[in-house]
Design a protein around this motif. Structure first.
Motif, PDB file in Angstrom:
ATOM      1  N   ALA A  10       3.162  -0.605  -0.892  1.00 36.44           N
ATOM      2  CA  ALA A  10       2.642  -0.820   0.459  1.00 36.44           C
ATOM      3  C   ALA A  10       1.839  -2.116   0.559  1.00 36.44           C
ATOM      4  CB  ALA A  10       1.779   0.363   0.879  1.00 36.44           C
ATOM      5  N   HIS A  11       0.927  -2.336  -0.396  1.00 35.76           N
ATOM      6  CA  HIS A  11      -0.026  -3.455  -0.333  1.00 35.76           C
ATOM      7  C   HIS A  11      -0.049  -4.182  -1.671  1.00 35.76           C
ATOM      8  CE1 HIS A  11      -1.728  -0.058   2.159  1.00 35.76           C
ATOM      9  NE2 HIS A  11      -1.552  -0.998   3.075  1.00 35.76           N
ATOM     10  N   ASP A  13      -1.726  -5.012  -4.830  1.00 36.99           N
ATOM     11  CA  ASP A  13      -2.585  -4.224  -5.756  1.00 36.99           C
ATOM     12  C   ASP A  13      -1.981  -2.862  -6.084  1.00 36.99           C
ATOM     13  OD1 ASP A  13      -3.332  -2.441  -3.714  1.00 36.99           O
ATOM     14  OD2 ASP A  13      -5.474  -2.624  -4.030  1.00 36.99           O
ATOM     15  N   ASP A  14      -1.156  -2.299  -5.152  1.00 29.27           N
ATOM     16  CA  ASP A  14      -0.557  -0.997  -5.438  1.00 29.27           C
ATOM     17  C   ASP A  14       0.376  -1.070  -6.653  1.00 29.27           C
ATOM     18  OD1 ASP A  14      -1.711   0.633  -3.384  1.00 29.27           O
ATOM     19  OD2 ASP A  14      -0.396  -0.325  -1.932  1.00 29.27           O
ATOM     20  N   HIS A 139       1.427   3.716   3.152  1.00 26.84           N
ATOM     21  CA  HIS A 139       2.042   4.321   1.960  1.00 26.84           C
ATOM     22  C   HIS A 139       3.129   5.311   2.381  1.00 26.84           C
ATOM     23  CE1 HIS A 139      -0.734   3.062  -1.434  1.00 26.84           C
ATOM     24  NE2 HIS A 139      -1.130   2.381  -0.383  1.00 26.84           N
TER      25      HIS A 139
HETATM   26 ZN   LIG Z   1      -2.096   0.560  -0.780  1.00 28.33          ZN
END
Ligand SMILES: [Zn+2]
Length: 292
Positions: A10-11, A13-14, A139
């Protein structure tokens, strides 16, 4: 023939907090690994007090891209953004911001991922389960578009303008945050007379849904890459407080207590038997995959 693994997140760092040691391990073995990041993480909070200083909030999108580059480099993988805008984490009853990722209609949101699957041609795709692993609208949307894209990519009648059809062979959900794992660390720390950062977490864990641990089919041994995982995670400087509980369990203890990252096989077009210890089980033989 090179094996290819796509891991959808999703982002920025995930990818470093969910399954990063397995990505680094597969990359080191010669697998072509592509991390797909759906959003730029523009609405993320600054979670590291040291980074909460003038200039960071205003430039968060650019800073997170640079952090992502650093993490990708450390993991030894490739990475692409899909270009959606972070939905943020709206409070109870608050609406989603206009134009954000979670708000996009599925039929449109799935297109860039179908295109990327058809271009990269992964044998294995990894994403989150239907809960998102963490109740963030981005997510959950990542899960939804990943499953839809996995199912559509090989079908020439779906999205005919999105490239030559390609059928990935296996789809997995990653299950990093099981109660069983946190409890195992908690108990091991206490047994060694050390302080556990998980006290509250263990006590308040709601048991209204089954532990994802019960759904695990596949455990990838990757303890040799835990240090790489931690370095990649720290590269996301705005998102990770280096004094947080992420880093309080000594790595030797992690190696001893839980040396794997764990996955659930949800689709397979090849013969394989669970439990597995490899995301490519059943694929190597079929495509003549070579690994170091
Ligand atoms: Zn995330």
């Amino acid at each position: 023939m090179t094996l290819r693994l796509m891991s959808v997140h999703a982002h920025p760092d995930d990818e470093s907090s969910k399954g990063a040691a397995s990505l680094a391990k597969y990359a080191a073995e010669g697998v072509d690994v592509l991390v797909v990041t759906c959003t730029g993480g523009e609405r993320g909070d600054i979670l590291n007090p040291k980074m909460d200083r003038p200039g960071v909030r205003e430039n968060l999108a650019g800073i997170r891209r640079a952090e992502m580059d650093a993490a990708r480099e450390i993991l030894g993988v490739r990475q692409r953004f899909l270009g959606f805008v972070d939905s943020g984490l709206p409070g109870e009853g608050e609406p989603l911001p206009d134009g954000c990722f979670a708000e996009q209609p599925l039929e449109e949101a799935v297109v860039p991922l179908v295109e990327l699957i058809r271009r990269f041609r992964p044998h294995v795709v990894v994403t989150y389960d239907e809960t998102g692993g963490y109740p963030h609208p981005d997510h959950i949307k990542t899960h939804v578009i990943s499953v839809a894209a996995f199912d559509a990519a090989g079908n020439p009648e779906r999205y005919p303008d999105a490239g030559e059809p390609w059928t990935p062979l296996k789809l997995y959900y990653s299950h990093g945050f099981s109660r069983a794992r946190v409890l195992a660390f908690h108990e091991a720390l206490l047994a060694r007379g050390m302080e556990s950062p998980y006290e509250e977490w263990v006590k308040n864990w709601t048991t209204d849904r089954p532990d994802p641990e019960e759904r695990v089919t596949t455990r990838v041994q990757c303890a040799d890459w835990f240090d790489v995982r931690d370095r990649a995670l720290m590269a996301h400087e705005t998102q990770i407080d280096p004094t947080s509980r992420w880093f309080t369990v000594p790595r030797d203890l992690q190696r001893e207590i839980w040396p794997t990252e764990d996955y659930e096989l949800v689709r397979s077009l090849v013969d394989t038997e669970v439990p597995e210890d490899d995301l490519f089980a059943g694929i190597d033989a079929r495509v003549g995959g070579m690994r170091r």
